[in-house]
Each structure stands twice: as C-alpha cells, then as structure tokens.
Scaffold this motif. Sequence first.
Motif, PDB file in Angstrom:
ATOM      1  N   THR A  87       0.850  -1.194   0.000  1.00 38.88           N
ATOM      2  CA  THR A  87       0.000   0.000   0.000  1.00 38.88           C
ATOM      3  C   THR A  87       0.883   1.239   0.000  1.00 38.88           C
ATOM      4  N   PHE A  88       0.308   2.337  -0.454  1.00 40.65           N
ATOM      5  CA  PHE A  88       1.061   3.588  -0.552  1.00 40.65           C
ATOM      6  C   PHE A  88       0.188   4.701   0.009  1.00 40.65           C
ATOM      7  N   SER A  89       0.278   4.874   1.324  1.00 41.21           N
ATOM      8  CA  SER A  89      -0.534   5.885   2.006  1.00 41.21           C
ATOM      9  C   SER A  89       0.366   6.659   2.953  1.00 41.21           C
ATOM     10  N   TRP A  90       0.562   7.939   2.658  1.00 38.69           N
ATOM     11  CA  TRP A  90       1.521   8.732   3.415  1.00 38.69           C
ATOM     12  C   TRP A  90       1.180   8.813   4.899  1.00 38.69           C
ATOM     13  N   GLY A  91      -0.109   8.936   5.228  1.00 37.18           N
ATOM     14  CA  GLY A  91      -0.478   9.104   6.627  1.00 37.18           C
ATOM     15  C   GLY A  91      -0.231  10.517   7.114  1.00 37.18           C
ATOM     16  N   VAL A  92       0.831  11.119   6.628  1.00 35.45           N
ATOM     17  CA  VAL A  92       1.202  12.491   6.970  1.00 35.45           C
ATOM     18  C   VAL A  92       1.550  13.200   5.671  1.00 35.45           C
ATOM     19  N   VAL A  93       1.164  14.462   5.560  1.00 33.87           N
ATOM     20  CA  VAL A  93       1.553  15.236   4.387  1.00 33.87           C
ATOM     21  C   VAL A  93       3.072  15.295   4.334  1.00 33.87           C
ATOM     22  N   GLN A  94       3.627  15.007   3.148  1.00 32.12           N
ATOM     23  CA  GLN A  94       5.075  14.946   3.013  1.00 32.12           C
ATOM     24  C   GLN A  94       5.726  16.238   3.500  1.00 32.12           C
ATOM     25  N   GLY A  95       6.705  16.097   4.384  1.00 31.88           N
ATOM     26  CA  GLY A  95       7.425  17.249   4.903  1.00 31.88           C
ATOM     27  C   GLY A  95       6.782  17.895   6.114  1.00 31.88           C
ATOM     28  N   GLN A  96       5.644  17.342   6.596  1.00 28.41           N
ATOM     29  CA  GLN A  96       4.939  17.971   7.715  1.00 28.41           C
ATOM     30  C   GLN A  96       4.799  17.050   8.916  1.00 28.41           C
ATOM     31  N   LEU A  97       5.682  16.069   9.029  1.00 32.41           N
ATOM     32  CA  LEU A  97       5.597  15.122  10.138  1.00 32.41           C
ATOM     33  C   LEU A  97       5.799  15.816  11.481  1.00 32.41           C
ATOM     34  N   ASP A  98       6.827  16.643  11.581  1.00 34.45           N
ATOM     35  CA  ASP A  98       7.093  17.319  12.857  1.00 34.45           C
ATOM     36  C   ASP A  98       5.933  18.228  13.247  1.00 34.45           C
ATOM     37  N   THR A 128       5.133   4.920  10.258  1.00 42.03           N
ATOM     38  CA  THR A 128       5.515   3.752   9.457  1.00 42.03           C
ATOM     39  C   THR A 128       5.151   3.961   7.993  1.00 42.03           C
ATOM     40  N   ASN A 129       3.920   4.405   7.743  1.00 44.35           N
ATOM     41  CA  ASN A 129       3.484   4.646   6.363  1.00 44.35           C
ATOM     42  C   ASN A 129       4.320   5.735   5.702  1.00 44.35           C
ATOM     43  N   TYR A 130       4.615   6.774   6.458  1.00 41.62           N
ATOM     44  CA  TYR A 130       5.407   7.887   5.925  1.00 41.62           C
ATOM     45  C   TYR A 130       6.799   7.414   5.514  1.00 41.62           C
ATOM     46  N   VAL A 131       7.423   6.625   6.375  1.00 42.28           N
ATOM     47  CA  VAL A 131       8.774   6.134   6.081  1.00 42.28           C
ATOM     48  C   VAL A 131       8.757   5.198   4.874  1.00 42.28           C
ATOM     49  N   ILE A 132       7.768   4.325   4.796  1.00 37.81           N
ATOM     50  CA  ILE A 132       7.681   3.392   3.667  1.00 37.81           C
ATOM     51  C   ILE A 132       7.501   4.147   2.355  1.00 37.81           C
ATOM     52  N   CYS A 133       6.618   5.134   2.343  1.00 38.82           N
ATOM     53  CA  CYS A 133       6.387   5.910   1.118  1.00 38.82           C
ATOM     54  C   CYS A 133       7.640   6.677   0.705  1.00 38.82           C
ATOM     55  N   THR A 134       8.310   7.269   1.682  1.00 44.75           N
ATOM     56  CA  THR A 134       9.535   8.013   1.387  1.00 44.75           C
ATOM     57  C   THR A 134      10.615   7.077   0.862  1.00 44.75           C
ATOM     58  N   TRP A 135      10.749   5.917   1.507  1.00 53.64           N
ATOM     59  CA  TRP A 135      11.720   4.903   1.080  1.00 53.64           C
ATOM     60  C   TRP A 135      11.428   4.427  -0.342  1.00 53.64           C
ATOM     61  N   PHE A 136      10.166   4.144  -0.615  1.00 58.94           N
ATOM     62  CA  PHE A 136       9.762   3.675  -1.942  1.00 58.94           C
ATOM     63  C   PHE A 136      10.073   4.722  -3.007  1.00 58.94           C
ATOM     64  N   ASN A 137       9.704   5.965  -2.736  1.00 60.95           N
ATOM     65  CA  ASN A 137       9.956   7.026  -3.710  1.00 60.95           C
ATOM     66  C   ASN A 137      11.446   7.222  -3.959  1.00 60.95           C
ATOM     67  N   HIS A 138      12.236   7.147  -2.887  1.00 65.37           N
ATOM     68  CA  HIS A 138      13.679   7.355  -3.037  1.00 65.37           C
ATOM     69  C   HIS A 138      14.307   6.295  -3.935  1.00 65.37           C
ATOM     70  N   TRP A 139      14.056   5.029  -3.641  1.00 61.04           N
ATOM     71  CA  TRP A 139      14.769   3.974  -4.358  1.00 61.04           C
ATOM     72  C   TRP A 139      14.222   3.724  -5.759  1.00 61.04           C
ATOM     73  N   THR A 140      12.929   3.958  -5.979  1.00 64.42           N
ATOM     74  CA  THR A 140      12.434   3.885  -7.358  1.00 64.42           C
ATOM     75  C   THR A 140      13.041   5.015  -8.181  1.00 64.42           C
ATOM     76  N   THR A 141      13.171   6.185  -7.578  1.00 63.84           N
ATOM     77  CA  THR A 141      13.791   7.312  -8.280  1.00 63.84           C
ATOM     78  C   THR A 141      15.260   7.032  -8.573  1.00 63.84           C
ATOM     79  N   VAL A 142      15.961   6.415  -7.633  1.00 64.45           N
ATOM     80  CA  VAL A 142      17.368   6.065  -7.859  1.00 64.45           C
ATOM     81  C   VAL A 142      17.505   5.192  -9.102  1.00 64.45           C
ATOM     82  N   LEU A 143      16.691   4.156  -9.205  1.00 66.15           N
ATOM     83  CA  LEU A 143      16.785   3.249 -10.351  1.00 66.15           C
ATOM     84  C   LEU A 143      16.423   3.952 -11.659  1.00 66.15           C
ATOM     85  N   ILE A 144      15.409   4.799 -11.617  1.00 65.79           N
ATOM     86  CA  ILE A 144      15.004   5.518 -12.828  1.00 65.79           C
ATOM     87  C   ILE A 144      16.073   6.521 -13.243  1.00 65.79           C
ATOM     88  N   GLU A 145      16.607   7.268 -12.284  1.00 71.27           N
ATOM     89  CA  GLU A 145      17.632   8.260 -12.612  1.00 71.27           C
ATOM     90  C   GLU A 145      18.917   7.594 -13.102  1.00 71.27           C
TER      91      GLU A 145
END
Length: 277
Positions: A87-98, A128-145
């Motif tokens: 699943t891909f659910s941020w749970g928190v708006v990106q960059g607004q966790l704190d 947990t959801n926030y970290v998973i989404c961030t992790w997923f976006n980072h490593w998919t972007t790494v492979l694409i870039e």
Amino acid sequence: MPLLSQKEVLNLKLSCIKAPQLRILASNFGLTGKGSASETIKRVLESHPDEKIIDAFIKQKYTETIQERRTIISDEDLKKELRKVKTFSWGVVQGQLDQKIQTEYVRRIVRYEDLVNNVKAKLHDDVTNYVICTWFNHWTTVLIEEYISTHPKIIPTIKNIKGIDIFYDGQPFDLKVTYLPREYNSIDAVRNPSNLAVWMYENQGAQRFGSDNRLFVVLLDKDNPERSWELKRDFTLVFQKIDNFFDRELVSKKDEIIFTFGRKTYTAVTKVLIITK
C-alpha cells in the motif's frame, strides 16, 4: 535559463567533475592539475579538448558510482524489495511530520497516558506509512535516474551542482521524477505537456524555488491516478518509455517556456515525459 552555447555547456560539464577526478582528466590531456579546480578547468578549456573524451570520462566515473551502489544491493534485488510494498498511504503530508506531532500530540494532549496511547494507536502507523512511502519514492527514483543517466544520449553529473543532474542534446537539465499533481487535469497534461511544465514551475515551493532547465518524468495511471505509485516500479514499461523518448526527442528553441514566480518572469528550457498506462 535559455539555451546555452557549446562552450558554456562544456564549462558546466567540467564543473560537475570532482576535483581529484578533474586532475586525472587534465593529465589525460597532458595538462597539470595543480591549483584550484577553476584553474584546472580554465587550462582544459584553453586546450580546446575533444568533448567526446570528456563525455566518456564522465560516463565512466558515473558507472563506477553505480557499481559501488550495486555492491550493497543489485538492481534485481532492489526491485524485489520495492515489490514488497503493498500500500502507498503517506499518513502524513510529506514534509509535515514534525508539525503533525507538535499540533496533534505535543501541544494538544495534557496527560501522559493519553499521549502514549495515542502514539501507539495512531502515530506509529502514520510514521511507518510515511517512512515506507519516502523509502519507496527514493529507491524507485534512484533506479530511474540511474537508467536515464546511463542512456547513450545522456551525460550525467558526477558531482552535485544545484540545478543540473544531466546533459541532454547539449543542454543541462535538472531531473525531476514525479507523479501528476492531483489538482492538475490529466487529459490536459497528456495533450499539452508544456502547460503542465509551466504549472509545475509556478506552483513550486518558495524555499525550493529554481528556474533551472528541467526534465520532468511524470507518472500517471490514467484509470486510477491513486495507483500511479505502482506504475513507478513497473521498470520494464518505464525504461521502455524512457528509451523511446530519448531516441526521438531533441532540444530546441521551441522547448523554452516563460513562467512567472513572485512577480518575476523567468525563461527555462524544459522537456516533459509523461509515462502512462
């Protein structure tokens, strides 16, 4: 920025090489690498070097960085790990966790037991959801870039320089891999990608503002935009679309756009690749 001359681009390519590697390149041309990086770049430029040799040097060094990453995890193993995300659910708006922690927990809850119970009941899952989404976006972007940067028509950078990730068809570009913004009409995006580019320049955050040339890779599941994240890990399709794009596209004056931000007008060269299914 508008279209640059060959000399300007060559200067940027040399500026994107780390100092120790720049000295090696200079020695390959029979030049001394003594002094500052800017002095070495000046000597290389004055020698009227073969740009193809510089490009090959950069691509080789970039390949070495990919090999270093692959010693940690191979491409195939990384793809397998990314497929584990269900699943891909941020749970928190990106960059607004704190901010969420402060407003919904720290400053609102006054009793210790209530705080602990609320953290266990809700915040744990959100983080947990926030970290998973961030992790997923980072490593998919790494492979694409990495895939884009190793394309035969692309010259990557091997040192971080703001606003430049790659050189394509003789011009520098900042590479942006993203999803189509929810508020943007998907039909218009596909039909008029240049309008989408203007919109993304004009709606970027003030703190991360940039008017650099950009290559946007936009992912969109037309039938279900909320599942566009799954398209991002469909590497067979994504890589095929990337190859098709670079095999046919060129950079020209018609790729210049004009946009406004903060009451100022800017010009940038932009290319947009929209990957859909």
